[in-house]
Design a protein around this motif. Structure first.
Motif, short mmCIF file in Angstrom:
data_model
loop_
_atom_site.label_atom_id
_atom_site.label_comp_id
_atom_site.label_asym_id
_atom_site.label_seq_id
_atom_site.Cartn_x
_atom_site.Cartn_y
_atom_site.Cartn_z
N LEU A 120 0.52 -1.77 -0.16
CA LEU A 120 0.20 0.46 -0.25
C LEU A 120 1.31 1.47 0.03
N THR A 121 1.66 1.15 1.03
CA THR A 121 2.93 2.61 1.21
C THR A 121 3.43 3.13 -0.08
N THR A 122 3.91 1.93 -0.91
CA THR A 122 4.79 1.85 -2.14
C THR A 122 3.52 2.52 -3.79
N VAL A 123 2.56 1.56 -2.74
CA VAL A 123 1.86 2.05 -4.35
C VAL A 123 1.64 3.59 -4.26
N SER A 124 1.96 3.76 -3.14
CA SER A 124 1.18 5.64 -2.54
C SER A 124 1.96 6.51 -3.35
N GLY A 125 2.89 6.11 -2.75
CA GLY A 125 4.01 7.07 -3.09
C GLY A 125 4.24 7.21 -4.74
N ARG A 126 3.98 6.43 -5.26
CA ARG A 126 4.38 6.39 -6.79
C ARG A 126 3.08 6.61 -7.53
N HIS A 157 0.26 12.64 -10.81
CA HIS A 157 -0.33 14.19 -9.79
C HIS A 157 0.50 14.69 -10.30
N ALA A 158 2.18 14.23 -10.13
CA ALA A 158 3.14 15.59 -9.70
C ALA A 158 3.66 16.11 -10.87
N ALA A 159 3.37 14.55 -12.15
CA ALA A 159 3.89 14.53 -13.04
C ALA A 159 2.78 15.60 -14.64
N ALA A 160 1.67 15.60 -13.58
CA ALA A 160 0.79 16.95 -15.16
C ALA A 160 1.14 18.24 -14.47
N ARG A 161 2.17 18.65 -13.53
CA ARG A 161 3.00 20.24 -13.40
C ARG A 161 4.29 20.17 -14.65
N PRO A 162 4.77 21.62 -15.35
CA PRO A 162 5.05 21.64 -16.48
C PRO A 162 6.82 21.05 -15.93
N ALA A 163 7.63 21.03 -16.49
CA ALA A 163 8.79 20.40 -16.11
C ALA A 163 9.91 21.65 -15.59
N ALA A 164 10.71 21.69 -14.77
CA ALA A 164 11.43 22.80 -14.52
C ALA A 164 12.99 22.89 -15.77
N ALA A 165 13.26 24.49 -15.45
CA ALA A 165 14.04 24.23 -16.09
C ALA A 165 16.02 23.13 -16.23
N GLY A 166 15.95 22.71 -17.51
CA GLY A 166 17.33 21.65 -17.94
C GLY A 166 17.20 20.69 -17.07
N SER A 167 15.10 20.01 -17.61
CA SER A 167 15.31 18.65 -16.42
C SER A 167 15.01 17.86 -17.54
N SER A 168 16.40 16.66 -18.12
CA SER A 168 15.73 15.90 -19.23
C SER A 168 14.60 15.30 -18.51
N LEU A 212 -4.48 10.35 2.80
CA LEU A 212 -2.88 11.64 3.39
C LEU A 212 -2.16 11.48 2.53
N ALA A 213 -1.36 10.44 2.32
CA ALA A 213 -0.29 10.30 1.10
C ALA A 213 -0.01 11.08 0.41
N LEU A 214 -1.41 11.10 -0.87
CA LEU A 214 -1.53 12.15 -1.63
C LEU A 214 -1.47 13.46 -1.59
N VAL A 259 8.32 13.36 -3.70
CA VAL A 259 6.97 13.06 -3.79
C VAL A 259 6.68 11.16 -3.33
N VAL A 260 7.79 10.13 -4.61
CA VAL A 260 7.35 9.06 -3.34
C VAL A 260 7.77 9.18 -1.76
N GLU A 261 9.24 9.56 -1.68
CA GLU A 261 9.29 9.44 -0.27
C GLU A 261 8.58 9.80 0.78
N THR A 262 7.95 11.01 0.30
CA THR A 262 6.68 10.87 0.89
C THR A 262 5.72 10.82 0.71
N GLY A 263 4.94 10.36 0.33
CA GLY A 263 3.74 9.77 0.19
C GLY A 263 3.67 8.26 0.49
N THR A 264 5.20 7.78 0.97
CA THR A 264 5.69 6.12 1.07
C THR A 264 5.65 6.74 2.77
N THR A 265 6.01 7.06 2.79
CA THR A 265 6.09 8.18 4.85
C THR A 265 4.47 8.17 5.06
N VAL A 266 4.50 9.01 4.76
CA VAL A 266 2.75 9.47 5.15
C VAL A 266 1.87 8.11 5.08
#
Length: 266
Positions: A151-157, A162-173, A220-222, A247-254
């Motif tokens: 459950l926790t490893t899936v939640s973080g991923r 959801h995080a990937a819906a945002r634009p990429a930061a400069a220089g991020s391949s 809560l993890a999300l 984001v993975v580590e935050t979701g897993t931890t929460v």
């Protein structure tokens, strides 16, 4: 992007090759927009595999040493992912902790050196994860422990989708390849499946009360991961691989903390 690496089972192989140490054909190690949708499934597989070493020292409840079992699970997760997500969390902590403008913060995140903020983030994350998982394992059977880890490893991923819906930061391949690639349908489906799976697992473990707590763990993890994503995107002008790792580590931890809290409030 077309071809086997982007769709079908090839997408899963690409995700395994990109986010784990599991062996896959070299031809499948081609990252692209399609790779991200497989992250929750990769998380489920990692959760199962990481639980195996723990069963050598813990057989459920107080049978064995749940603290050592928890440490083995968290350590195995780090090994199976090459420490990729922990490294991202550490880099993001250094970048945001510097208080510098976006361009300078990103430059700090690209440096190989580990700063004080990174050390605090890593130590704090690992301590909380091991302590919370130890409490969860001590209160359940071996099967329940494996379900909790999954459950926790899936939640973080799922949170990364959801995080990937945002634009990429400069220089991020990495950000250019996957940020914004997940469709709303993919994100909604992954979230719904994670919530339904958590509720079903919790229901099997502790009835209606368990179903509510386990589903709350996903929500809560999300939520916590979304806050990290929002802050990082605001400070950096977008997201990148380090943000995804955090984001993975935050979701897993929460998620782990919520499951541990459910036993405390039983």
């Amino acid at each position: 992007m077309t071809g086997p690496a982007a769709t079908g089972s090839g997408g899963l192989l690409a995700a395994l090759g990109m986010f784990t140490v599991l062996p896959v054909p070299a031809s499948a190690r081609v990252p692209g927009p399609g790779v991200l949708r497989w992250l929750p499934l990769v998380g489920a597989l990692l959760g199962v595999l990481a639980s195996v070493p723990a069963l050598a020292v813990w057989r459920g409840g107080e049978r064995g040493t749940p603290l050592l079992a928890a440490a083995l699970v968290i350590g195995t997760l780090a090994l199976l992912t090459r420490g990729l997500h922990l490294d991202g969390a550490a880099d993001l902590a250094d970048g945001l902790g510097s208080g510098r403008p976006a361009e300078q913060a990103l430059a700090i995140m690209r440096r190989p050196e580990v700063g004080a903020f990174a050390v605090v983030a890593l130590v704090g994350t690992l301590l909380v994860q091991v302590a919370a998982l130890s409490a969860v394992l001590a209160a359940g059977t071996a099967a329940e422990g494996v379900l909790a880890v999954v459950l926790t490893t899936v939640s973080g991923r799922v949170a990364v989708l959801h995080a990937a819906a945002r634009p990429a930061a400069a220089g991020s391949s990495l950000g250019v390849l996957v940020a914004g690639a997940g469709s709303p349908t993919v994100r909604a489906t992954a979230t719904a499946v994670a919530l339904a799976g958590a509720a079903a697992a919790g229901l099997a473990v502790d009835g209606a009360r368990g179903g509510l707590w386990w589903a709350a763990g996903v929500l809560l993890a999300l939520g916590a991961a979304a806050l990290v994503t929002r802050h990082a995107a605001h400070r950096l002008g977008g997201v990148n691989g380090d943000v995804f790792g955090a984001v993975v580590e935050t979701g897993t931890t929460v998620a782990l903390v919520v499951l541990a809290a459910s036993d405390a409030w039983a």
